[in-house]
Design a protein around this motif. Structure first.
Motif, PDB file in Angstrom:
ATOM      1  N   LEU A 185      34.362 -21.949 -44.786  1.00 43.42           N
ATOM      2  CA  LEU A 185      33.242 -21.232 -44.034  1.00 43.42           C
ATOM      3  C   LEU A 185      33.834 -19.940 -43.884  1.00 43.42           C
ATOM      4  CD1 LEU A 185      33.020 -24.407 -41.566  1.00 43.42           C
ATOM      5  CD2 LEU A 185      31.468 -23.928 -43.640  1.00 43.42           C
ATOM      6  N   TYR A 234      37.685 -32.990 -35.687  1.00 40.56           N
ATOM      7  CA  TYR A 234      36.691 -33.178 -34.696  1.00 40.56           C
ATOM      8  C   TYR A 234      35.826 -34.323 -35.401  1.00 40.56           C
ATOM      9  CZ  TYR A 234      33.754 -29.807 -37.478  1.00 40.56           C
ATOM     10  OH  TYR A 234      33.191 -29.103 -38.384  1.00 40.56           O
ATOM     11  N   ARG A 274      35.721 -14.067 -41.082  1.00 43.22           N
ATOM     12  CA  ARG A 274      35.824 -15.681 -40.837  1.00 43.22           C
ATOM     13  C   ARG A 274      36.650 -16.237 -42.259  1.00 43.22           C
ATOM     14  NH1 ARG A 274      32.175 -21.080 -39.578  1.00 43.22           N
ATOM     15  NH2 ARG A 274      33.608 -21.684 -38.357  1.00 43.22           N
ATOM     16  N   ASN A 328      38.905 -28.113 -39.058  1.00 44.14           N
ATOM     17  CA  ASN A 328      38.728 -26.694 -39.233  1.00 44.14           C
ATOM     18  C   ASN A 328      40.005 -26.219 -39.414  1.00 44.14           C
ATOM     19  OD1 ASN A 328      35.841 -26.722 -39.752  1.00 44.14           O
ATOM     20  ND2 ASN A 328      35.412 -25.315 -37.679  1.00 44.14           N
ATOM     21  N   ASP A 334      26.436 -34.467 -37.633  1.00 45.75           N
ATOM     22  CA  ASP A 334      26.286 -34.205 -38.995  1.00 45.75           C
ATOM     23  C   ASP A 334      25.403 -35.451 -39.766  1.00 45.75           C
ATOM     24  OD1 ASP A 334      27.684 -31.748 -39.020  1.00 45.75           O
ATOM     25  OD2 ASP A 334      29.598 -32.653 -39.697  1.00 45.75           O
ATOM     26  N   HIS A 368      23.397 -29.973 -33.737  1.00 45.71           N
ATOM     27  CA  HIS A 368      23.280 -30.930 -34.570  1.00 45.71           C
ATOM     28  C   HIS A 368      24.326 -32.075 -34.560  1.00 45.71           C
ATOM     29  CE1 HIS A 368      25.549 -28.390 -37.083  1.00 45.71           C
ATOM     30  NE2 HIS A 368      25.998 -29.565 -37.716  1.00 45.71           N
ATOM     31  N   HIS A 420      37.578 -26.040 -44.325  1.00 47.35           N
ATOM     32  CA  HIS A 420      36.590 -26.864 -43.570  1.00 47.35           C
ATOM     33  C   HIS A 420      36.938 -28.204 -44.389  1.00 47.35           C
ATOM     34  CE1 HIS A 420      33.262 -28.434 -41.242  1.00 47.35           C
ATOM     35  NE2 HIS A 420      32.345 -28.567 -42.417  1.00 47.35           N
ATOM     36  N   LEU A 465      23.635 -21.914 -36.721  1.00 43.36           N
ATOM     37  CA  LEU A 465      23.130 -23.145 -37.026  1.00 43.36           C
ATOM     38  C   LEU A 465      22.471 -23.929 -35.622  1.00 43.36           C
ATOM     39  CD1 LEU A 465      26.118 -24.676 -38.655  1.00 43.36           C
ATOM     40  CD2 LEU A 465      24.454 -23.419 -39.655  1.00 43.36           C
ATOM     41  N   LEU A 494      32.513 -22.122 -33.616  1.00 43.34           N
ATOM     42  CA  LEU A 494      32.034 -23.297 -33.380  1.00 43.34           C
ATOM     43  C   LEU A 494      31.987 -23.612 -31.735  1.00 43.34           C
ATOM     44  CD1 LEU A 494      31.406 -26.227 -34.755  1.00 43.34           C
ATOM     45  CD2 LEU A 494      33.838 -26.626 -34.529  1.00 43.34           C
ATOM     46  N   ARG A 516      27.244 -21.920 -49.809  1.00 45.88           N
ATOM     47  CA  ARG A 516      26.537 -22.017 -48.631  1.00 45.88           C
ATOM     48  C   ARG A 516      25.502 -20.919 -48.545  1.00 45.88           C
ATOM     49  NH1 ARG A 516      28.715 -26.015 -44.074  1.00 45.88           N
ATOM     50  NH2 ARG A 516      29.932 -27.187 -45.595  1.00 45.88           N
ATOM     51  N   TYR A 566      27.384 -17.511 -35.982  1.00 48.15           N
ATOM     52  CA  TYR A 566      28.139 -16.476 -36.813  1.00 48.15           C
ATOM     53  C   TYR A 566      27.988 -14.979 -36.746  1.00 48.15           C
ATOM     54  CZ  TYR A 566      28.574 -21.381 -38.482  1.00 48.15           C
ATOM     55  OH  TYR A 566      28.844 -22.676 -38.883  1.00 48.15           O
ATOM     56  N   HIS A 570      27.010 -30.543 -31.890  1.00 48.62           N
ATOM     57  CA  HIS A 570      27.750 -29.143 -32.200  1.00 48.62           C
ATOM     58  C   HIS A 570      26.736 -28.223 -32.961  1.00 48.62           C
ATOM     59  CE1 HIS A 570      28.483 -31.281 -35.947  1.00 48.62           C
ATOM     60  NE2 HIS A 570      28.656 -30.145 -36.622  1.00 48.62           N
TER      61      HIS A 570
END
Ligand SMILES: O=C(O)CCC(=O)C(=O)O
Length: 293
Positions: free
Chosen positions: A119, A208, A224, A158, A133, A131, A228, A128, A167, A53, A218, A214
């Motif tokens: 993550l 979740y 971290r 997570n 998903d 949103h 995930h 982020l 989060l 990512r 970061y 959510h």
């Protein structure tokens, strides 16, 4: 907001949109996973693992160029990734699969392999936007309600290897359309009404609903490593096939090597993988749930 005995898992997830299981890993498991994750993250930051990512992109597909930094490592079960057996032991192990069966109210034979990613600390601070998903921000209230009232055929989690406060969720928002305040809020609103910053300790596991409202915030200075994942349940959900296949799992899942797992996990892994392959065969064409603006 604490941990729950197993019998409450499903009720808590249905009520709040998330449920926390404290200390799901023992110290040996934590250390083994941290070491595997550190190795894989180093590869990914160094441009030696293409499934990542990348900053500053929120949604897939992501480019494989790590030069602007990363915030996640994809496809931990990929047969070419070092430590994929360690990740498979975690993904198919009882610490995950037992609560998944409880949450999805299903048996071993119903489970479907889906996604396992990680993550990680981003190379620069990164956020982020708010949103869900699998629901576009442009959806009307009626469209949101239609999706949110459908049965959920997968569990998403997570699993933190370090303390994690990245989060932020709005508890209960998985059951209703956005309020006017939520609709009108800035995409990066820092104080959404009712928001809760999830605080995981090393080894904590949180399931979740991925359509809870959510976001992620970061901090590039805070380590971290949060596994995930998602596991599905065989069913009739076409949106689910899209959600899994959009992450590009179809091209390598057949090659997964589970031979180093113990006999029970190997059988579970192979059967879950085969159910995913069956789902893939039934589905042609890949679309994306969300696009970056
Ligand atoms: O960082 C997290 O825990 C959440 C990530 C997220 O919201 C996403 O991948 O859509």
């Amino acid at each position: 907001m604490g941990s729950n005995p197993p019998s409450d898992l499903r009720a808590s997830l249905a009520r709040d949109g998330y449920v926390l299981i404290s200390s799901a890993l023992n110290q040996d498991q934590l250390e083994e996973l941290r070491s595997a994750c550190a190795g894989v993250t180093q590869l990914a930051r160094g441009g030696k693992w293409p499934h990542i990512r990348t900053l500053p992109k929120q949604f897939p597909p992501w480019p494989s160029d790590s030069s602007h930094g990363i915030w996640g490592v994809q496809h931990l079960l990929h047969p070419s990734l070092p430590h994929s057996t360690t990740f498979a032991e975690s993904y198919f192990g009882d610490a995950i699969v037992k609560p998944v069966k409880e949450l999805l109210q299903c048996e071993e034979d119903d489970l479907v392999m889906e996604l396992y990613n990680m993550l990680v600390r981003p190379d620069e601070d990164f956020e982020l936007r708010w949103h869900r998903d699998d629901i576009q921000p442009t959806a009307t209230a009626a469209e949101e309600e239609a999706v949110l009232s459908e049965p959920v055929w997968h569990a998403q989690w997570n699993l933190a290897l370090f303390e994690d406060k990245s989060l932020v969720v709005v508890p209960g928002s998985h059951k209703r359309a956005r309020t006017n305040a939520e609709r009108e809020a800035d995409a990066y609103e820092p104080n959404m009404p009712g928001q809760w910053v999830v605080h995981l300790q090393p080894g904590d596991l949180m399931f979740y609903n991925n359509n809870i409202l959510h976001r992620g915030i970061y901090d590039s200075t805070v380590e971290r490593m949060t596994l995930h994942g998602t596991i599905g349940r065989v069913g009739e959900d076409p949106a689910r096939a899209r959600n899994v296949l959009q992450h590009g799992v179809g091209s390598w899942v057949e090659e997964c090597d589970f031979s180093k797992l113990d006999a029970k996990l190997k059988q579970r892994a192979e059967e879950m993988r085969n159910r995913l392959l069956d789902m893939g065969k039934a589905k042609t064409g890949v679309t994306y749930s969300q696009i970056d603006s």
